[in-house]
Design an enzyme around this catalytic site. Structure first.
Site, PDB file in Angstrom:
ATOM      1  N   SER A  54       1.239  -1.497   0.077  1.00 50.58           N
ATOM      2  CA  SER A  54      -0.017   0.142  -0.195  1.00 50.58           C
ATOM      3  C   SER A  54       0.747   0.908   0.072  1.00 50.58           C
ATOM      4  CB  SER A  54      -0.991   0.001   1.459  1.00 50.58           C
ATOM      5  OG  SER A  54      -1.497   1.109   1.228  1.00 50.58           O
TER       6      SER A  54
ATOM      7  N   TYR B 126      -1.860  -0.044  10.449  1.00 49.66           N
ATOM      8  CA  TYR B 126      -2.155  -1.365   9.439  1.00 49.66           C
ATOM      9  C   TYR B 126      -1.020  -0.907   8.154  1.00 49.66           C
ATOM     10  CZ  TYR B 126      -3.902  -1.918   4.794  1.00 49.66           C
ATOM     11  OH  TYR B 126      -3.774  -1.666   2.992  1.00 49.66           O
TER      12      TYR B 126
ATOM     13  N   LYS C 230       1.846  -3.810   6.399  1.00 55.82           N
ATOM     14  CA  LYS C 230       2.907  -3.813   5.112  1.00 55.82           C
ATOM     15  C   LYS C 230       3.916  -3.684   5.198  1.00 55.82           C
ATOM     16  CE  LYS C 230      -1.425  -4.735   3.695  1.00 55.82           C
ATOM     17  NZ  LYS C 230      -1.675  -5.962   3.023  1.00 55.82           N
TER      18      LYS C 230
HETATM   19  P1  NAD Z   1     -11.137  -6.947   1.473  1.00 52.56           P
HETATM   20  O1  NAD Z   1     -10.994  -6.910   2.616  1.00 52.56           O
HETATM   21  O2  NAD Z   1     -12.364  -6.716   0.331  1.00 52.56           O
HETATM   22  O3  NAD Z   1     -10.363  -8.288   0.613  1.00 52.56           O
HETATM   23  C1  NAD Z   1      -9.359  -9.282   1.638  1.00 52.56           C
HETATM   24  C2  NAD Z   1      -9.679 -10.855   1.425  1.00 52.56           C
HETATM   25  O4  NAD Z   1      -8.326 -11.850   2.831  1.00 52.56           O
HETATM   26  C3  NAD Z   1     -11.296 -10.656   2.204  1.00 52.56           C
HETATM   27  O5  NAD Z   1     -12.204 -11.668   1.251  1.00 52.56           O
HETATM   28  C4  NAD Z   1     -10.933 -12.109   3.406  1.00 52.56           C
HETATM   29  O6  NAD Z   1     -12.319 -12.300   3.906  1.00 52.56           O
HETATM   30  C5  NAD Z   1      -9.724 -12.234   3.489  1.00 52.56           C
HETATM   31  N1  NAD Z   1      -9.415 -12.951   4.306  1.00 52.56           N
HETATM   32  C6  NAD Z   1      -8.384 -11.460   5.416  1.00 52.56           C
HETATM   33  N2  NAD Z   1      -7.704 -12.538   5.775  1.00 52.56           N
HETATM   34  C7  NAD Z   1      -7.608 -13.566   5.787  1.00 52.56           C
HETATM   35  C8  NAD Z   1      -7.116 -14.651   5.694  1.00 52.56           C
HETATM   36  N3  NAD Z   1      -6.370 -14.579   7.514  1.00 52.56           N
HETATM   37  N4  NAD Z   1      -6.848 -16.255   5.174  1.00 52.56           N
HETATM   38  C9  NAD Z   1      -7.548 -16.105   4.274  1.00 52.56           C
HETATM   39  N5  NAD Z   1      -8.238 -14.681   3.822  1.00 52.56           N
HETATM   40  C10 NAD Z   1      -8.005 -13.627   4.413  1.00 52.56           C
HETATM   41  O7  NAD Z   1     -10.134  -6.205   0.861  1.00 52.56           O
HETATM   42  P2  NAD Z   1      -9.237  -5.753  -0.708  1.00 52.56           P
HETATM   43  O8  NAD Z   1      -9.321  -3.946  -0.102  1.00 52.56           O
HETATM   44  O9  NAD Z   1      -9.655  -5.690  -1.648  1.00 52.56           O
HETATM   45  O10 NAD Z   1      -7.717  -5.610  -0.067  1.00 52.56           O
HETATM   46  C11 NAD Z   1      -6.928  -6.475  -0.755  1.00 52.56           C
HETATM   47  C12 NAD Z   1      -6.135  -6.831  -0.656  1.00 52.56           C
HETATM   48  O11 NAD Z   1      -4.565  -5.354  -0.536  1.00 52.56           O
HETATM   49  C13 NAD Z   1      -5.637  -6.227   1.379  1.00 52.56           C
HETATM   50  O12 NAD Z   1      -4.296  -6.618   1.565  1.00 52.56           O
HETATM   51  C14 NAD Z   1      -5.116  -4.532   1.434  1.00 52.56           C
HETATM   52  O13 NAD Z   1      -4.536  -4.046   2.873  1.00 52.56           O
HETATM   53  C15 NAD Z   1      -4.781  -4.142   0.327  1.00 52.56           C
HETATM   54  N6  NAD Z   1      -5.192  -2.674  -0.153  1.00 52.56           N
HETATM   55  C16 NAD Z   1      -6.418  -2.618  -0.156  1.00 52.56           C
HETATM   56  C17 NAD Z   1      -6.304  -1.074  -0.613  1.00 52.56           C
HETATM   57  C18 NAD Z   1      -7.219  -0.517  -0.895  1.00 52.56           C
HETATM   58  O14 NAD Z   1      -7.910   0.627  -0.638  1.00 52.56           O
HETATM   59  N7  NAD Z   1      -8.715  -1.264  -0.955  1.00 52.56           N
HETATM   60  C19 NAD Z   1      -5.201  -0.641  -0.850  1.00 52.56           C
HETATM   61  C20 NAD Z   1      -4.054  -0.292  -0.122  1.00 52.56           C
HETATM   62  C21 NAD Z   1      -3.580  -2.050  -0.157  1.00 52.56           C
HETATM   63  N1  UFG Z   2     -12.642  11.605   2.835  1.00 43.29           N
HETATM   64  C1  UFG Z   2     -14.059  12.041   3.328  1.00 43.29           C
HETATM   65  N2  UFG Z   2     -14.942  12.183   4.087  1.00 43.29           N
HETATM   66  C2  UFG Z   2     -15.289  10.532   3.931  1.00 43.29           C
HETATM   67  C3  UFG Z   2     -13.908  10.144   3.708  1.00 43.29           C
HETATM   68  C4  UFG Z   2     -12.473   9.850   3.010  1.00 43.29           C
HETATM   69  O1  UFG Z   2     -13.530  13.574   3.096  1.00 43.29           O
HETATM   70  O2  UFG Z   2     -16.197  10.480   4.454  1.00 43.29           O
HETATM   71  C5  UFG Z   2     -11.524  12.154   2.199  1.00 43.29           C
HETATM   72  C6  UFG Z   2     -10.177  12.336   3.096  1.00 43.29           C
HETATM   73  O3  UFG Z   2      -9.695  13.028   4.379  1.00 43.29           O
HETATM   74  C7  UFG Z   2      -9.020  11.887   2.235  1.00 43.29           C
HETATM   75  C8  UFG Z   2      -9.473  11.300   0.497  1.00 43.29           C
HETATM   76  O4  UFG Z   2     -11.076  11.240   1.113  1.00 43.29           O
HETATM   77  O5  UFG Z   2      -8.955  13.143   1.442  1.00 43.29           O
HETATM   78  C9  UFG Z   2      -9.479   9.394   0.292  1.00 43.29           C
HETATM   79  O6  UFG Z   2      -9.529   8.927   1.279  1.00 43.29           O
HETATM   80  P1  UFG Z   2     -10.204   7.605   2.125  1.00 43.29           P
HETATM   81  O7  UFG Z   2      -9.886   6.846   3.254  1.00 43.29           O
HETATM   82  O8  UFG Z   2     -10.712   7.310   0.754  1.00 43.29           O
HETATM   83  O9  UFG Z   2      -7.891   7.069   1.561  1.00 43.29           O
HETATM   84  P2  UFG Z   2      -7.116   7.146   2.521  1.00 43.29           P
HETATM   85  O10 UFG Z   2      -5.990   7.620   0.802  1.00 43.29           O
HETATM   86  O11 UFG Z   2      -7.186   8.122   3.894  1.00 43.29           O
HETATM   87  O12 UFG Z   2      -6.845   5.685   2.682  1.00 43.29           O
HETATM   88  C10 UFG Z   2      -6.846   4.386   1.677  1.00 43.29           C
HETATM   89  C11 UFG Z   2      -6.878   3.535   2.163  1.00 43.29           C
HETATM   90  C12 UFG Z   2      -5.591   2.743   3.397  1.00 43.29           C
HETATM   91  C13 UFG Z   2      -4.449   2.583   2.359  1.00 43.29           C
HETATM   92  C14 UFG Z   2      -4.794   3.979   0.513  1.00 43.29           C
HETATM   93  C15 UFG Z   2      -3.085   4.784  -0.232  1.00 43.29           C
HETATM   94  O13 UFG Z   2      -7.805   3.365   3.651  1.00 43.29           O
HETATM   95  O14 UFG Z   2      -5.889   1.649   3.762  1.00 43.29           O
HETATM   96  O15 UFG Z   2      -6.018   4.598   0.964  1.00 43.29           O
HETATM   97  O16 UFG Z   2      -3.472   3.435  -0.683  1.00 43.29           O
HETATM   98  F1  UFG Z   2      -3.131   2.916   2.565  1.00 43.29           F
END
Ligand code: NAD
Ligand code: UFG
Length: 346
Positions: free
Chosen positions: A131, A155, A159
Site C-alpha cells: 500500500s 496497518y 505492510k
Molecule cells: P478485502 O477485505 O475486500 O479483501 C481481503 C480478503 O482477504 C477478504 O476476502 C478476506 O475475507 C480475506 N482474508 C483476510 N484475512 C484472511 C486470512 N487470514 N486468510 C484468508 N483470507 C483472509 O480488501 P481489498 O480492498 O480487496 O484489499 C485486498 C488487499 O489489498 C489487502 O491486503 C489490503 O490490505 C490491500 N490494499 C487495499 C487497498 C484498498 O484501498 N482497498 C489499498 C492498499 C492495499
Molecule cells: N474523505 C472524506 N470523507 C469521507 C472519507 C474520506 O472527506 O467520508 C477524504 C479523506 O479525508 C481523504 C480522501 O477522502 O482526503 C480519501 O480518503 P480514503 O479514506 O478514501 O483514502 P486514504 O487515502 O485516506 O486511504 C486509503 C486506504 C488506505 C490506503 C491508502 C492508499 O484507506 O488503507 O488509501 O492506498 F493505504
C-alpha cells in the site's frame, strides 16, 4: 499448459477483480479465502462473469495444514500452482490502531506462514498487495518507490514489515521472487456491475461513502477538512480504477517469470484528484446529487498523495487506462444494481 495461480483473498474487493482479469488473460486462478471480510456470493458473480467455475477453498492463510493441502491437491490434479497472488489481509486503518496485534497476526504472521507453505510446496513466486500508506508523510510528490518508508499506523507498519519479510525471503536464492504492488486508491468496479466493493458497516473510504449516499443508504458525505493546502482545500489522492489495478497484477505475474529477488512497484495513475473534484465527477457521470457537509480534518490524514508511475511502465509494461469518469460510472453501476452489496451470506 495453462498456468494455475493461487489467489489469497480472492473473494475480496480487489481479489475478485484480479481473478476476473487472470481468467481473461488465460490463467487458472484458485482462491483461498476465510471470508472474514467478504461473501461467497462474490465468487458466484465472478463465475457468472467469466463463464467458468473457479476453484475455491475456505481456509485461513495462517493454517499451514490447509495451505499445504491446497498446493498438494493442485499438484495431484496435474495443475500445479506456479505462483501466488497474496491479497488476504486486514485493511482498516482505524481498527489497526485499536487492535494492532490482530493486524500483525493476520497480515505479518499470515504472510510468513504462507511463504513457509510455498517453500514446502516448492512454489517460488509471489505478488503481494502492499500500500502507498507505507510511505507516510510525503517528503516529495509524486511518491517514487525510493521514497522513505515511514508508516504512521499499525496497518501501514504491517505492510512495511511484510515487504521486508518478502525481501529477505526472496534474496535467499532458490529462484525465489517477490513483487510488492503499492496500491494507491482503488475505486470503481468491473464494467458489468456484477462485482464491486461491499464494505461492512460504515465505509471508511471516500468512494464507497459517496456511492452509499447516492443510493440512499447514507444521508450526506462529510468532507474531512477543507483547509488543506490544496487547490480547493480538500484532500488529494491518486484514484485508480480497480480493473486497471487488477490488470497490473497480471503484468506483475508475467514480470516475475524473468526476475529474481524483490521488486516494489507503485500502482496508481499519477494524477491527483481532490475530494470535491471526485464528488463533482461522480455527479456528472451519474446524474446523482451528493449532499456534502464540511467536517474537521480526519486524524492521521495527509493533504495529498499521488504516485510516480514510471517504474510500473518500465518494468511491467503497465499503465492505468481508465478515467475518473469511468471509475465513477462503473462504481455507480455496481452500487445501483446492488444497493445492499452482496447481501446476506449464502
Ligand atoms: P478485502 O477485505 O475486500 O479483501 C481481503 C480478503 O482477504 C477478504 O476476502 C478476506 O475475507 C480475506 N482474508 C483476510 N484475512 C484472511 C486470512 N487470514 N486468510 C484468508 N483470507 C483472509 O480488501 P481489498 O480492498 O480487496 O484489499 C485486498 C488487499 O489489498 C489487502 O491486503 C489490503 O490490505 C490491500 N490494499 C487495499 C487497498 C484498498 O484501498 N482497498 C489499498 C492498499 C492495499
Ligand atoms: N474523505 C472524506 N470523507 C469521507 C472519507 C474520506 O472527506 O467520508 C477524504 C479523506 O479525508 C481523504 C480522501 O477522502 O482526503 C480519501 O480518503 P480514503 O479514506 O478514501 O483514502 P486514504 O487515502 O485516506 O486511504 C486509503 C486506504 C488506505 C490506503 C491508502 C492508499 O484507506 O488503507 O488509501 O492506498 F493505504
Amino acid at each position: 499448459m495453462t498456468k494455475t495461480l493461487l489467489v489469497t483473498g480472492g473473494a475480496g474487493y480487489i481479489g475478485s477483480h484480479v481473478v476476473v482479469e487472470l481468467v481473461r488473460a488465460g490463467y487458472c486462478p484458485v482462491i483461498v479465502d476465510n471470508f472474514c471480510n467478504s461473501s461467497p456470493r462474490a465468487i458466484q458473480r465472478v463465475e457468472h462473469l467469466v463463464g467458468q467455475a473457479i476453484p475455491v477453498v475456505r481456509a485461513d492463510v495462517r493454517d499451514s495444514t490447509a495451505m499445504l493441502r491446497v498446493f498438494k491437491d493442485a499438484q495431484d490434479s496435474g495443475q500445479p500452482i506456479s505462483g501466488v497472488i497474496h491479497l488476504a489481509g486486514l485493511k482498516a486503518v482505524g481498527e489497526s490502531v485499536t487492535k494492532p496485534l490482530t493486524y500483525y497476526e493476520n497480515n505479518v504472521y499470515g504472510t510468513v506462514k504462507l511463504l513457509d507453505a510455498m517453500d514446502q510446496a516448492g512454489v517460488a513466486s509471489i505478488v503481494f498487495s502492499s500500500s502507498a500508506t507505507i510511505y507516510g508523510a510525503p517528503e516529495h510528490l509524486p511518491y517514487t518507490e525510493g521514497h522513505r518508508v515511514s508508516p504512521v499506523n499499525p496497518y501501514g507498519h504491517s505492510k512495511a514489515i511484510c515487504e521486508q519479510v518478502l525481501k529477505d525471503w526472496s534474496i535467499c536464492g532458490g529462484g525465489r521472487r517477490a513483487v510488492a504492488l503499492r496500491y494507491f486508491n482503488p475505486i470503481g468496479a468491473d464494467h458489468s456491475g456484477l462485482i464491486g466493493e461491499d464494505p461492512r458497516g460504515v465505509p471508511n473510504n471516500l468512494f464507497p461513502y459517496i456511492t452509499q449516499v447516492a443510493v440512499g443508504r447514507r444521508q450526506y458525505l462529510t468532507l474531512h477538512g477543507n483547509d488543506y493546502k490544496t487547490p480547493d482545500g480538500t484532500g488529494v489522492r491518486d484514484y485508480i480504477h480497480v480493473t486497471d489495478l487488477a490488470v497490473g497484477h497480471v503484468r506483475a505475474v508475467e514480470f516475475t517469470q524473468n526476475q529474481q529477488g524483490f521488486t516494489a512497484v507503485n500502482l496508481g495513475t499519477g494524477q491527483g484528484t481532490s475530494v470535491l473534484q471526485l464528488v463533482e465527477a461522480f455527479e456528472k457521470a451519474t446524474g446523482q446529487q451528493i449532499l456534502c457537509k464540511i467536517g474537521p480534518r480526519r486524524q492521521g490524514d495527509i493533504a495529498g498523495a499521488w504516485a510516480d508511475v514510471s517504474l510500473a511502465r518500465e518494468l511491467l509494461g503497465w499503465k492505468a487506462q481508465r478515467t475518473i469518469t469511468e471509475m465513477c460510472a462503473d462504481g455507480w453501476r455496481w452500487q445501483s444494481m446492488n444497493p445492499e452489496g452482496y447481501g446476506q451470506e449464502v
